[in-house]
Design an enzyme around this catalytic site. Structure first.
Site, PDB file in Angstrom:
ATOM      1  N   LYS A  73       0.775  -1.181   0.146  1.00 29.12           N
ATOM      2  CA  LYS A  73      -0.089   0.162  -0.030  1.00 29.12           C
ATOM      3  C   LYS A  73       0.887   1.230   0.214  1.00 29.12           C
ATOM      4  O   LYS A  73       1.771   1.370   0.848  1.00 29.12           O
ATOM      5  CB  LYS A  73      -1.116   0.096   1.305  1.00 29.12           C
TER       6      LYS A  73
HETATM    7  C1  LIG Z   1      -6.579  -2.823   5.693  1.00 32.27           C
HETATM    8  C2  LIG Z   1      -6.545  -3.354   4.377  1.00 32.27           C
HETATM    9  O1  LIG Z   1      -5.597  -3.903   3.965  1.00 32.27           O
HETATM   10  C3  LIG Z   1      -7.851  -3.690   3.837  1.00 32.27           C
HETATM   11  C4  LIG Z   1      -8.112  -2.910   2.698  1.00 32.27           C
HETATM   12  O2  LIG Z   1      -7.864  -1.729   2.520  1.00 32.27           O
HETATM   13  O3  LIG Z   1      -8.116  -3.710   1.280  1.00 32.27           O
END
Ligand SMILES: CC(=O)CC(=O)O
Length: 261
Positions: free
Chosen positions: A116
């Site tokens: 992310k």
């Molecule tokens: C917290 C996470 O990883 C879940 C998502 O954002 O998909």
């Protein structure tokens, strides 16, 4: 602060943890997924071993709007998922993810190893068009469009459930205090308690723009295969380690190499 109290904290910092303990339940999680064909050599190069490519060189480009997420709030994310095989099982390798909310960025990376990064994705209905965009550092790097609710998959809820139930695999990489990758693992996750609330297919288009820090266009679009819009409630449970690169390297090291350390 006493050690036993510290050890009960869900996350850091101790003064105001970034995210609470699970379970992490998502209500009305809305997906736009545009599936497309790309270059098979790029897929092979992008999959960490021992993941293997499947026969068709396809990528799923996703936008996910999460208006009601326990512990994380309301946020949107966007990114790339590559279908692959791991030990004979069909899985989805989560290759890139961009989102606009700090707690799920921290939790996603620290717990499950989701790749992310902070950016500005949006998923909205604009007149007759379901529209996904992704901006990174002020630049548009992805735009996906889909005809809004053209064909319902209501009688076909199992297909959407099966899509959501497929094992997801992340490459989790966390350095230790000496800078080397103390954690380098493939982590598998299966969503649970899935309730599909709506599902549609329709025409779609996808435009990806090269960007060094959000390299979604490194998997260029050759041909759009289809677009799928669906809404579901679901729970993200904890994951499991399915491959540990440090352990494999340690097991493979010769006694001479170990003695030299
Ligand atoms: C917290 C996470 O990883 C879940 C998502 O954002 O998909």
């Amino acid at each position: 602060m006493r050690s036993e109290d510290l050890l009960k904290l869900p996350s850091m910092p101790a003064a105001g943890p970034s995210y609470p303990a699970g379970p992490y339940r998502f209500i009305d999680r809305e997906f736009l997924v545009i599936t497309y064909e790309t270059d098979p050599d790029l897929i092979r190069a992008g999959l960490p071993e021992p993941l293997e490519p499947i026969a068709d060189p396809i990528v799923h480009y996703e936008w996910i709007k999460m208006p009601d997420s326990s512990g994380f709030g309301s946020y949107t994310e966007s990114g790339l998922v590559i279908p692959a095989r791991l030990n004979g099982e069909d899985v989805n390798f989560v290759c890139q993810m961009y989102l606009d909310d700090d707690p799920p960025i921290a939790a996603g990376r620290e717990i499950w190893g989701f790749p992310k990064k902070y950016a500005h994705p949006k998923l909205e209905i604009v007149k007759d068009t379901l529209t996904g965009t992704l901006e990174y550092a002020g630049q548009l790097v992805a735009m996906g469009t889909m005809g809004y609710k053209h064909e319902s998959m209501a009688g076909n809820g199992d297909v959407t459930r099966a899509t959501l139930s497929k094992t997801q695999v992340n490459l989790k990489m966390i350095p230790g205090v000496d800078g080397h990758l103390e954690i380098c693992q493939l982590v598998a996750i299966n969503l649970t308690d899935i309730v599909v609330k709506g599902s549609w297919i329709g025409p779609g288009r996808l435009h990806l723009v090269p960007h060094v820090n959000a390299p979604v266009a490194d998997f260029p679009v050759k041909r759009v295969i289809g677009a799928h819009h669906y809404i579901a409630d679901l729970t993200l449970p904890f994951g499991r380690v399915v491959h540990d690169y440090n352990k494999v390297a340690a097991d493979a090291a010769t006694p001479t190499e170990l003695a030299a350390e």
